[in-house]
Design an enzyme around this catalytic site. Structure first.
Site, PDB file in Angstrom:
ATOM      1  CB  ALA A   1       9.388   0.639  -6.243  1.00 51.33           C
ATOM      2  CE  LYS A   2       1.255   1.585  -6.363  1.00 52.24           C
ATOM      3  NZ  LYS A   2       0.796   0.207  -6.077  1.00 52.24           N
ATOM      4  N   GLY A   3       5.025   4.040  -8.879  1.00 51.36           N
ATOM      5  CA  GLY A   3       5.172   5.065  -9.896  1.00 51.36           C
ATOM      6  C   GLY A   3       3.829   5.596 -10.333  1.00 51.36           C
TER       7      GLY A   3
ATOM      8  CB  VAL B   1       8.809   6.806  -4.969  1.00 47.16           C
ATOM      9  CG1 VAL B   1       9.403   6.752  -3.565  1.00 47.16           C
ATOM     10  CG2 VAL B   1       8.445   8.234  -5.342  1.00 47.16           C
TER      11      VAL B   1
END
Length: 434
Positions: free
Chosen positions: A123-125, A78
């Site tokens: 952001a992050k995943g 994201v």
């Protein structure tokens, strides 16, 4: 405990110190954004930008297991905001990873990077997988396939992943290698938190825990509460909590309670933190450590102490737990450990909360240093890294403290005010395309 909670605890391998009934993280993030609305002035017209992630990618991650069967895992990346620069945020491997969680974590990264003045968006995943349930070879195949799937949105000048829960430097090495092979040339700057031999930065492993310690020390300075002799309780004893506990210990504090996935322990005379870290390194958890007595997790939250450091996962300090907390300062080593309702209760009870978007920003700050060093191919000494980290963290703390005092708000709201102004000003200046 409900059947759902029992099932969740079982999937987590008995992580009884976590809270499976925590509210959805994205709802908490949106509520935190709404609390800043009255302070935005003309920028308020852009506030919905922060409540809509710029890009959300959901990917299927199929691999061949060691036994020849094919397994599928769900992965996410994201990008919450790219207004101030490329996305920046970790990759989480955990059996309970959800899109809701990753969205919130990406949002908090936007705020965190802006609050400390880093030229990144958020952001992050993550992948919904328990790393302990797969072999080393399977984990590498999962990582490589996931990297290939999200390769369409990441890159040194687009979105730069880093380690998070369930991932480490070797995960980043595999991601960097996979991205580089697909691109046809080595791209060390595509991830941070890498091994030193592959362009990693000195000081990166300790950076998040060091930032927690620095901000706790600064909070104590403003309150007239010195670290030396202070009583500290730490939930989570990994890369953040363990290193933070060690730095508190070295500064003369008494770490009276610690908790991880295997045990919650207390010793009001002070725990030998180097011995506890050695035990974890040898046995994989605190269970069996003889330097402290077992403690019920709910009793952990009610311990009388000066500094309480939640350094596990989000949603740990609920309204119910906040009502019983007897710490003078809560320093958030984890992302989103305190719900908005709990925030209000702690503020009413006079407990100072040093928010996650400030307290645990040491990791992304040194990730920024690593990214810069990779681009220039010129690397700094660990003393230089720590000095630069100290300067940025202290400067950010003082700026946030000043806003909190001027506007009569919590440190969290002050951090969000500063960060939202920076993000939304960039959004307004860039305009809308087309």
């Amino acid at each position: 405990m409900s059947n759902l909670a029992d099932a969740t605890a079982a999937r987590l391998g008995g992580l009884s110190y976590l809270n499976p009934n925590a509210p959805e993280p994205w709802a908490s993030f949106v509520e935190q954004i709404e609390r800043v609305r009255p302070y935005l002035g003309e920028l308020e017209r852009w506030i919905e930008t922060l409540k809509h992630p710029k890009r959300t990618l959901i990917v299927d991650v199929p691999i061949e297991r060691d036994d020849g069967t094919v397994a599928h895992y769900e992965g996410y990346r994201v990008q919450h905001s790219l207004s101030r620069g490329p996305g920046k945020g970790g990759i989480r491997f955990h059996p309970d990873v959800t899109l809701n969680e990753v969205m919130a974590l990406a949002g908090w990264m936007t705020i965190k990077n802006a609050a400390v003045g880093l030229p990144f968006g958020g952001a992050k995943g993550g992948i919904r997988v328990d790393p302990a349930s797969v072999s080393k070879g399977e984990l590498q195949r999962i990582t490589r396939r996931f990297t290939s799937e999200i390769g369409i949105v990441i890159g040194p000048d687009r979105d730069i992943p880093a380690p998070d829960v369930g991932t480490n430097a070797m995960t980043m090495a595999v991601m960097m290698d996979t991205f580089s092979m697909n691109r046809g040339g080595t791209a060390t700057g595509v991830v941070t938190g890498k091994p030193i031999a592959l362009g990693g930065s000195l000081g990166r492993q300790e950076a998040t825990g060091r930032g927690v310690y620095i901000t706790a020390r600064e909070a104590g300075r403003h309150l007239g509460l010195p670290i030396e002799g202070a009583r500290v309780a730490v939930q989570g004893f990994g890369n953040v909590g363990g290193i933070g506990a060690r730095l508190f210990h070295e500064a003369g504090a008494r770490v009276i309670a610690i908790a991880d996935h295997s045990a919650t322990l207390v010793n009001k005379a002070g725990i030998d933190i180097p011995a506890a870290l050695a035990h974890v390194a040898a046995h994989g958890g605190l269970a069996g450590f003889v330097g402290a007595a077992p403690l019920d997790i709910e009793e952990f939250w009610r311990l009388s102490c000066d500094f309480l450091v939640p350094a596990a996962l989000e949603g740990q300090i609920t309204a119910e737990r906040a009502a019983g907390i007897r710490a003078r300062v809560v320093v958030e080593g984890a992302n989103g450990p305190t719900t908005p309702a709990a925030d209000d209760i702690l503020r009413e009870r006079g407990v100072l909360v040093v928010p996650d978007v400030l307290a645990n920003a040491g990791g992304v700050t040194v990730s920024y240093f690593e990214w810069v060093q990779d681009f220039s191919s010129f690397f700094w000494t660990e003393d230089e890294i720590n000095a630069r980290l100290e300067r940025i963290m202290v400067g950010a703390f003082n700026a946030i403290w000043q806003v909190a005092q001027e506007k009569g708000v919590s440190l969290r709201t002050a951090a969000f005010i500063i960060a939202c102004h920076r993000v939304l000003e960039a959004r307004a200046e860039r305009g809308l395309y087309p």
